[in-house]
Design a protein around this motif. Structure first.
Motif, PDB file in Angstrom:
ATOM      1  N   GLU A  78       0.724   4.446  -2.848  1.00 46.24           N
ATOM      2  CA  GLU A  78       0.329   5.816  -2.498  1.00 46.24           C
ATOM      3  C   GLU A  78       0.710   6.819  -3.586  1.00 46.24           C
ATOM      4  OE1 GLU A  78       2.005   6.779   1.231  1.00 46.24           O
ATOM      5  OE2 GLU A  78       0.847   5.284   2.368  1.00 46.24           O
ATOM      6  N   ASN A  98      -1.334  12.808  -4.742  1.00 48.74           N
ATOM      7  CA  ASN A  98       0.094  12.767  -5.066  1.00 48.74           C
ATOM      8  C   ASN A  98       0.348  13.001  -6.550  1.00 48.74           C
ATOM      9  OD1 ASN A  98       1.007  12.326  -2.436  1.00 48.74           O
ATOM     10  ND2 ASN A  98       0.705  10.105  -2.601  1.00 48.74           N
ATOM     11  N   SER A 153       0.823  -1.209   0.000  1.00 48.10           N
ATOM     12  CA  SER A 153       0.000   0.000   0.000  1.00 48.10           C
ATOM     13  C   SER A 153       0.857   1.260   0.000  1.00 48.10           C
ATOM     14  CB  SER A 153      -0.919  -0.004   1.227  1.00 48.10           C
ATOM     15  OG  SER A 153      -0.137  -0.083   2.419  1.00 48.10           O
ATOM     16  N   CYS A 154       2.047   1.167   0.586  1.00 44.26           N
ATOM     17  CA  CYS A 154       2.932   2.343   0.593  1.00 44.26           C
ATOM     18  C   CYS A 154       3.370   2.693  -0.814  1.00 44.26           C
ATOM     19  CB  CYS A 154       4.120   2.065   1.501  1.00 44.26           C
ATOM     20  SG  CYS A 154       5.382   3.356   1.465  1.00 44.26           S
ATOM     21  N   THR A 213      -2.209   7.822  -6.000  1.00 45.60           N
ATOM     22  CA  THR A 213      -3.385   8.547  -5.526  1.00 45.60           C
ATOM     23  C   THR A 213      -3.512   9.872  -6.258  1.00 45.60           C
ATOM     24  OG1 THR A 213      -2.097   9.540  -3.740  1.00 45.60           O
ATOM     25  CG2 THR A 213      -3.227   7.449  -3.268  1.00 45.60           C
TER      26      THR A 213
END
Length: 453
Positions: free
Chosen positions: A253, A259, A249-250, A256
């Motif tokens: 990111e 970002n 999940s990191c 998204t």
């Protein structure tokens, strides 16, 4: 007896002193000759070492796996035994500082395979061969010729590196991520300690069962610019790693919308796991590339049929035979030189006839010209010659308009030669500076003031 004893004692003392002197001289002679003896003894040893460690005709085998990063360091210490000791360096102890460079190529070819790269920053640093072997080279030994050059003694040594690429059942790993590290150069990243620290940080973030470094590429090979030599700026390096589990999940990111918007505005995105890399690696998260091979659609394109001038795709090169048919170049000579030369000769003949054979002459021109025009022309020429002869004989001074306005010594303004009421209608255009008729002498004017007397 006393006299005899004294004499014997003096003889013994002289003998002891002479033996001490000889021993001292021999010891000093040994100390001075010892380096030369050591060098003479070391020379055959060095020759033996060169003979033993010489790998000019030996092959060194390595067995990398396809799809996994391959790194091979060309150590300068390994090749120093190939060169004879430098005479000056034996006494100064500076032989380990010889500048050594390397040249690598595929045997029988001028360059390396497409997947293999080489880098060496300075002649005093080690060279590095690195790359990611592809599946097409599996089962086929790749022989790399390594030539070392000693830039001080101009000696060379050659060694062969045989790369036996092994097949990998897990090749390629389904999930691949490419990171861009801004504070690293490629040779720094290729060090085993640094690469191990990076893979450890990625493993803590990703948590895969199997993690491999696939490839490392310098940012200069991707179109990057050479950094300025200030503030210890680095070139940057791209590191691709592969794993057998989906992305964490990191890592997701970055995808998204928030970002992505920050990246479009050239702002640093907010990544929760960046602190695990920040201590040693400055990662540009906007340039991270996540690839899922399981979802990539393979597009098959038909290869165009090569023409007769394209060599077939084979491993070896078969040059044409030396028995070639002779070719007649006479027709090419005629077309290239004879035809232009013939055209130039014709043009030269036409131009020469027009300039030399078609001239009318002065007599023929006068016969075709009317008498009135000839008389008029001769009278103009006669008048022109007469005026020119008269102008050479007249003796007059420069016109008044060319006289200076200021005095050449004092710099004061020169007053006019004639008063305002002087009649100038009958004055000739050209006058002499002396014997001017009706000239009125006007006193010199001076500006008023107490400073002038």
């Amino acid at each position: 007896m006393d006299t005899v004893g004294v004499v014997v004692w003096l003889c013994v003392a002289c003998m002891v002193q002479s033996s001490d002197v000889k021993h001292g001289v021999m010891s000093r002679g040994k100390s001075q000759i010892q380096p030369l003896l050591e060098y003479k003894q070391r020379s055959p040893l060095q020759t033996d070492v060169v003979t033993i460690l010489s790998r000019s005709h030996g092959d060194r085998n390595v067995y990398p796996s396809a799809g996994v990063l391959f790194v091979h360091v060309l150590e300068r210490e390994y090749f120093k035994g190939e060169f004879a000791p430098y005479m000056k360096a034996v006494h100064t102890g500076d032989s380990s500082n010889d500048p050594i460079t390397f040249n690598t190529n595929l045997r029988g070819y001028p360059d390396r395979p497409g997947w293999l790269r080489y880098i060496q920053r300075t002649p005093h640093s080690d060279g590095v061969l690195y790359g990611s072997p592809t599946a097409e080279y599996v089962g086929r030994p790749t022989v790399i010729e390594i030539t070392a050059y000693n830039r001080r003694t101009f000696e060379t040594a050659r060694n062969n590196l045989v790369i036996n690429i092994m097949g990998n059942e897990e090749f390629p790993l389904p999930f691949q991520a490419e990171f861009y590290i801004k504070n690293m150069n490629v040779e720094e990243m290729l060090a085993s300690e640094v690469l191990g620290d990076f893979l450890g940080a990625v493993k803590n973030v990703w948590q895969p069962d199997r993690l491999n470094a696939i490839n490392i590429t310098s940012a200069l090979d991707r179109g990057g610019r050479v950094p300025l030599p200030i503030n210890d700026l680095k070139e940057g390096v791209y590191v691709m790693v592969g794993a057998d589990v989906p992305f964490s999940s990191c890592l997701r990111e970055v995808e998204t919308p928030q970002n992505q918007l920050r990246c479009s505005q050239e702002m640093e995105p907010s990544i929760s796991c960046d602190k695990k890399f920040r201590a040693q690696f400055d990662i540009d998260w906007c340039k991270i590339n996540l690839v899922d091979i399981t979802k990539v659609v393979t597009v098959y394109r038909e290869r165009p049929n090569p023409g007769p001038g394209v060599l077939p795709d084979m491993w070896g090169y078969d040059p044409p035979s030396e028995a070639m048919e002779s070719r007649d170049y006479f027709s090419d000579f005629v077309v290239t030189l004879a035809v232009p030369s013939a055209v130039a000769m014709v043009l030269f003949a036409v131009l020469g006839y027009a300039m030399c054979c078609r001239r009318e002459g002065v007599e023929k021109r006068n016969m075709q010209t009317p008498d009135v025009q000839l008389v008029h022309h001769s009278s103009i020429q006669k008048s022109t010659k007469e005026l020119r002869s008269m102008s050479k004989n007249r003796e007059i001074s420069w016109p008044l308009s060319t006289l200076p306005v200021f005095h050449p010594v004092s710099g004061e303004v020169v007053p006019p030669l004639h008063p305002d009421n002087y009649e100038t209608t009958s004055m000739p255009l050209m006058q002499t500076q002396t014997n001017l008729q009706n000239q009125v002498q006007i006193p010199q004017q001076q500006p008023p003031g107490k400073w002038y007397s």
